[in-house]
Write a protein that holds these residues in place. Structure first.
Motif, PDB file in Angstrom:
ATOM      1  N   ILE A   8       0.820  -1.208  -0.068  1.00  0.00           N
ATOM      2  CA  ILE A   8      -0.012  -0.038  -0.088  1.00  0.00           C
ATOM      3  C   ILE A   8       0.892   1.471  -0.101  1.00  0.00           C
ATOM      4  O   ILE A   8       0.579   2.037  -0.864  1.00  0.00           O
TER       5      ILE A   8
ATOM      6  N   LEU B 127      -7.708  -2.716  -1.296  1.00  0.00           N
ATOM      7  CA  LEU B 127      -6.496  -2.492  -0.962  1.00  0.00           C
ATOM      8  C   LEU B 127      -6.626  -1.710   0.697  1.00  0.00           C
ATOM      9  O   LEU B 127      -5.764  -2.131   1.346  1.00  0.00           O
ATOM     10  N   CYS B 128      -7.553  -0.987   0.807  1.00  0.00           N
ATOM     11  CA  CYS B 128      -7.566  -0.188   1.779  1.00  0.00           C
ATOM     12  C   CYS B 128      -9.060  -0.134   2.399  1.00  0.00           C
ATOM     13  O   CYS B 128      -9.936   0.102   1.388  1.00  0.00           O
ATOM     14  N   ASN B 129      -9.360   0.053   3.890  1.00  0.00           N
ATOM     15  CA  ASN B 129     -10.692   0.406   4.046  1.00  0.00           C
ATOM     16  C   ASN B 129     -11.422   1.594   3.712  1.00  0.00           C
ATOM     17  O   ASN B 129     -12.365   1.684   3.084  1.00  0.00           O
TER      18      ASN B 129
ATOM     19  N   THR C  61      -8.213   4.712   7.589  1.00  0.00           N
ATOM     20  CA  THR C  61      -7.400   3.654   7.911  1.00  0.00           C
ATOM     21  C   THR C  61      -6.355   3.615   6.925  1.00  0.00           C
ATOM     22  O   THR C  61      -5.254   3.086   7.235  1.00  0.00           O
ATOM     23  N   HIS C  62      -6.514   4.286   5.822  1.00  0.00           N
ATOM     24  CA  HIS C  62      -5.057   4.364   4.940  1.00  0.00           C
ATOM     25  C   HIS C  62      -4.186   4.988   5.621  1.00  0.00           C
ATOM     26  O   HIS C  62      -2.867   4.870   5.661  1.00  0.00           O
TER      27      HIS C  62
ATOM     28  N   GLU D  76      -8.835  -3.953  11.192  1.00  0.00           N
ATOM     29  CA  GLU D  76      -9.611  -2.896  10.156  1.00  0.00           C
ATOM     30  C   GLU D  76     -10.924  -3.571  10.182  1.00  0.00           C
ATOM     31  O   GLU D  76     -11.251  -4.503  10.033  1.00  0.00           O
TER      32      GLU D  76
ATOM     33  N   CYS E 127      -2.383   2.588   7.494  1.00  0.00           N
ATOM     34  CA  CYS E 127      -1.422   1.798   6.672  1.00  0.00           C
ATOM     35  C   CYS E 127      -0.220   2.304   6.484  1.00  0.00           C
ATOM     36  O   CYS E 127       0.855   1.918   6.004  1.00  0.00           O
TER      37      CYS E 127
HETATM   38 ZN   LIG Z   1      -5.655   0.446   5.042  1.00  0.00          ZN
END
Ligand SMILES: [Zn+2]
Ligand SMILES: [Zn+2]
Ligand SMILES: [Zn+2]
Length: 317
Positions: free
Chosen positions: A37, A128-130, A134-135, A92, A138
């Motif tokens: 990510i 890939l990401c919520n 939340t990114h 997550e 990450c």
């Molecule tokens: Zn994420």
């Protein structure tokens, strides 16, 4: 035996859920996902292996190395229990109507950015990401639960018409991919693998083409849009995987449901002739990497069963 000294090169902690890459190096699954990510965020289209070997890293990671995990659980039980507890606390949340990060999905419609189509309906991808918050997590920056507001999900698509393949999508633009055990994917062209009946009525004939739309709400079933039913119109049916075949050409360029005839006597066990040269039949499916399943109008032994044979033994009728 001395304890295995196994540290992850990314987090420098004891390997947790170890994933071994094609180069032979092993990292924590979670660390590789974060690496992916972070690199995608930096604008890299395909991140490379963090060991520096230069190999491209597939964002669908190999499975966890079970043997290594078992060894680690014996030699580093305490550290791993601690790590597992930490990770559980940080798990997550679900997004986009029940999807989670790293889930396999497919575009449920054509996707557009600024009026330009970027991803075609049915294209497979990975969440890939919520969402944006939340990114942040990450990227290595901590976040509190209060920051977790629902937002667009980020999906890396396997194919796209422009851009990097990573797009923010919203609810309704993606659906969960079919479980891999089904052997089919959303958007895939298929043919009916047998006559599909509703009650006594033939609805879709064996060999009729269709497109896989989604996972059915009925357990173990798939929604397929058949383009040409017996009645002539399109029709969506909830079918099981065994009722379908991929619509690609079979061995020797034959198709499912194609009419053929034997070009030579077809022999069974003990060199007994099962089917005489010239007998008409119908191609059913692939039996193996080299053989097809064909049902013939008549077998010398009277059996109604289909036979498996090399594609060289038949020709289009
Ligand atoms: Zn994420
Ligand atoms: Zn790690
Ligand atoms: Zn490597």
């Amino acid at each position: 035996m001395a304890p295995v000294e196994a540290e992850c090169g990314l987090c420098t902690e004891t390997l947790w859920q170890p994933v071994t890459l094609p180069c032979g190096e092993t990292f924590c699954q979670q660390c590789l996902r974060q690496w992916t990510i972070t690199k995608l965020d930096e604008g890299m289209e395909r991140p490379r292996c963090p060991c520096g070997c230069g190999r491209k890293l597939d964002y669908r990671l190999p499975s966890v190395n079970l043997l290594l995990r078992t060894l680690m659980e014996h030699s580093h039980a305490e550290q791993l229990a601690e790590r597992e507890k930490e990770e559980r606390e940080q798990e997550e949340p679900e997004i986009l109507g029940g999807l989670s990060a790293w889930q396999e999905v497919a575009a449920s419609q054509d996707l557009f950015v600024n009026g330009r189509m970027v991803v075609a309906w049915g294209t497979s991808g990975v969440v890939l990401c919520n969402h944006e918050t939340t990114h942040v997590k990450c990227s290595g920056v901590g976040h509190g639960a209060a920051e977790l507001a629902p937002g667009p999900g980020k999906v890396k698509f396997d194919a796209c018409l422009s851009g990097s393949g990573t797009f923010n999508v919203s609810v309704g633009e993606i659906v969960p991919q079919l479980p891999s055990s089904f052997g089919f994917k959303i958007g895939q062209g298929v043919v009916a693998g047998l006559n599909l009946m509703i009650g006594d009525e033939l609805v879709v004939a064996f060999g009729s083409p269709g497109t896989i739309l989604a996972k059915s709400t009925l357990e173990g079933r798939i929604v397929v849009n058949f383009h040409c039913t017996v009645e002539g119109a399109e029709r969506k049916l909830d079918v099981q995987a065994f009722e379908l075949q991929p619509s690609h050409e079979l061995l020797g360029g034959f198709r499912a449901a194609q009419r053929v005839q034997a070009t030579q006597d077809i022999l069974g066990p003990g060199e007994v002739v099962l089917v005489q040269a010239g007998t008409l039949g119908t191609v059913h499916s692939e039996y193996s990497d080299t053989r097809l399943v064909v049902s013939f109008e008549s077998r010398l032994d009277g059996s109604p069963d289909a036979v498996n044979l090399c594609p060289q033994s038949i020709e289009p009728a």
